[in-house]
Design an enzyme around this catalytic site. Structure first.
Site, short mmCIF file in Angstrom:
data_model
loop_
_atom_site.label_atom_id
_atom_site.label_comp_id
_atom_site.label_asym_id
_atom_site.label_seq_id
_atom_site.Cartn_x
_atom_site.Cartn_y
_atom_site.Cartn_z
CG ASN A 105 -7.00 -19.27 -5.73
OD1 ASN A 105 -7.87 -19.81 -6.39
ND2 ASN A 105 -7.28 -18.23 -4.96
CG ASP A 106 -5.45 -18.35 -10.31
OD1 ASP A 106 -6.62 -18.25 -9.88
OD2 ASP A 106 -4.69 -17.37 -10.44
CB VAL A 107 -2.23 -24.36 -10.13
CG1 VAL A 107 -1.32 -23.30 -10.70
CG2 VAL A 107 -2.06 -24.49 -8.62
CB ALA A 147 -6.75 -15.85 -12.76
#
Length: 472
Positions: A398-400, A439
């Site tokens: 997700n965040d990456v 995050a």
């Protein structure tokens, strides 16, 4: 044990012990070096373990050992527990296991220093030894309690959200200064039991207070840092008992942990100070929560559609994340990739440095499924290739892969290097829902025209994809 040796051997035994320690140190260094590549990491781990085993065994011949039965019992019991745990622990629980290892390593160093402190008359201990005893207790105790707090956050019985109170950082700073002052006081007056136990107790408390304000998103960095602490504590313990193997091996682990911590901080575009004091990142949003923004439209796909797109592609890149580990879907993923490769599709795996919950988590996960090492590419290696990639399969990440890291200065992940998957012709996200990641922010990649969402448990969706590939 040395009493059973011939007198001629006993005469040169101290020199032989140091020679064997040197050999064990060399083996350990080679093992650490081989951990730098996935292709040699397994043998490197075995070599490092052999070096430490040799070090433990030769200690039995040290003339300062009065009774060795407890050491032998410790080797047998510890080896049995370690082997059982290693075989039974699930891949998703590997970060928790590493945290426990760090904690026990730091705790053992503190206990060694404690034992050495009580073995002699306090007034007879040299000043430099008192300093190393104090530092070993300080660092080892912080590592012990800090690691178990990290274990609790990873396991879920301690909230992954930052736990703070007003003036938390200032209080921690004062405690740190206070413990260093106590180390100095203990050095000046080693006969004071009150100072000794105050140092021990406050150091244990400081370990707890250092880790509880750190959010779940930063646990990979925390694990790496605590691993470094455990190595430094072991090196300090080596100085306490004058053991060269422990000094060198601890220093190597400490340095390697600090280097890795620095690499991971750069991968998130954040400073170590921000990780420790920024109270960033809470619990993962990997569950089946509601969409982050119901006004936006996503394009949901099906197994047959994904199978068609992948089967007729020239190049496919897989970007794994923690969701793959949670679903234990690495073996099914390997099956899907094998089917694509039989059709002549070129498949590569793109690994972000902080994907998962510990350093190298995705590498270990894929290695368990016998994914060839030459198919694993670091972020720097794979990013230039996304522009020429037909389909990117994003499985549990997700965040990456969140493009706001490049476009929104106000975002908490702004500036963090990410996988440039949005440059590919098509992205397909395997995810349970549209809930945010660590995050806690929405991912605009989900709503792009070039993206499709494949909702569901990663293992089940990959199984349906494998079945659909048979029908294409």
């Amino acid at each position: 044990m040395s009493d059973f040796l011939p007198p001629s051997i006993q005469a040169i035994l101290p020199d032989l012990i140091q020679l064997v320690y040197l050999v064990a140190t060399g083996i350990f260094i080679i093992g650490i070096k081989r951990l730098g590549s996935p292709a040699t990491a397994r043998s490197g781990n075995q070599l490092a373990a052999l070096g430490m085993f040799i070090g433990v065994v030769v200690t039995l011949f040290d003339q300062q050992i009065i009774t060795y039965e407890y050491i032998i019992a410790g080797i047998v019991v510890g080896a049995a527990i370690g082997a059982t745990a290693a075989k039974k622990v699930e891949m998703t629980a590997m970060p928790e296991m590493v945290a426990i290892f760090n904690g026990f390593g730091g705790g053992a160093s503190a206990v060694v220093a404690w034992g050495e402190f009580t073995r002699f008359e306090a007034s007879a201990i040299a000043t430099q030894d008192l300093v190393t005893i104090g530092l070993s207790i300080l660092i080892g105790s912080i590592t012990f309690t800090g690691s178990f707090i990290a274990f609790g956050k990873l396991k879920g019985f301690i909230s992954g959200n930052p736990i703070t109170f007003p003036g938390h950082n200032i209080f921690n700073g004062l405690l740190t200064i206070g413990t260093l002052g106590l180390v100095g006081w203990l050095t000046y007056d080693p006969t004071s039991q009150l100072i000794f136990w105050m140092l021990f107790g406050i150091a244990l408390l400081l370990g707890i207070l250092t880790v509880i304000p750190i959010g779940g998103a930063d646990m990979p960095v925390v694990i790496s840092l605590l691993n470094s602490y455990s190595g430094i504590a072991a090196s300090m313990a080596g100085f306490v008992i004058n053991n060269n193997l422990l000094i060198i091996s601890g220093a190597l682990v400490g340095a390697a942990g600090l280097i890795l911590t620095n690499i991971m901080c750069k991968a998130m575009n954040r400073s170590l100070g921000n990780v420790l004091f920024g109270a960033f990142g809470g619990d993962s949003g990997s569950g089946s929560g509601p969409a982050a923004d119901t006004d936006k439209t996503v394009r949901e796909t099906t197994p047959d559609d994904v199978a068609l797109q992948c089967a007729y592609s020239d190049r496919v890149v897989v970007v794994p994340g923690y969701g793959l580990a949670v679903a234990q879907a690495q073996h099914v993923l390997k099956e899907v990739v094998d089917k694509l490769e039989k059709r002549g599709v070129e498949v590569k795996y793109g690994i972000h440095p902080v994907a998962g919950r510990m350093p190298g988590h995705m590498n270990v996960l894929l290695a368990e499924a016998d994914v060839p090492y030459d198919q694993l590419y670091d972020m720097e290696q794979i990013n230039p290739e996304f522009k020429s990639t037909d389909v990117v399969l994003i499985i549990g990440a997700n965040d990456v892969v969140n493009p706001v890291a490049k476009t929104e200065p106000g975002s908490p992940i702004y500036g963090m290097p990410i996988m440039n998957v949005d440059e590919a012709e098509r992205t397909i996200v395997f995810k349970r829902s549209l809930s945010p990641g660590f995050a806690g922010i929405d991912n605009p990649l989900f709503y792009k025209e070039s993206n499709q969402m494949f909702f569901g448990d990663a293992k089940k969706t990959l199984q349906s994809l494998a079945k659909s590939l048979d029908d294409v």
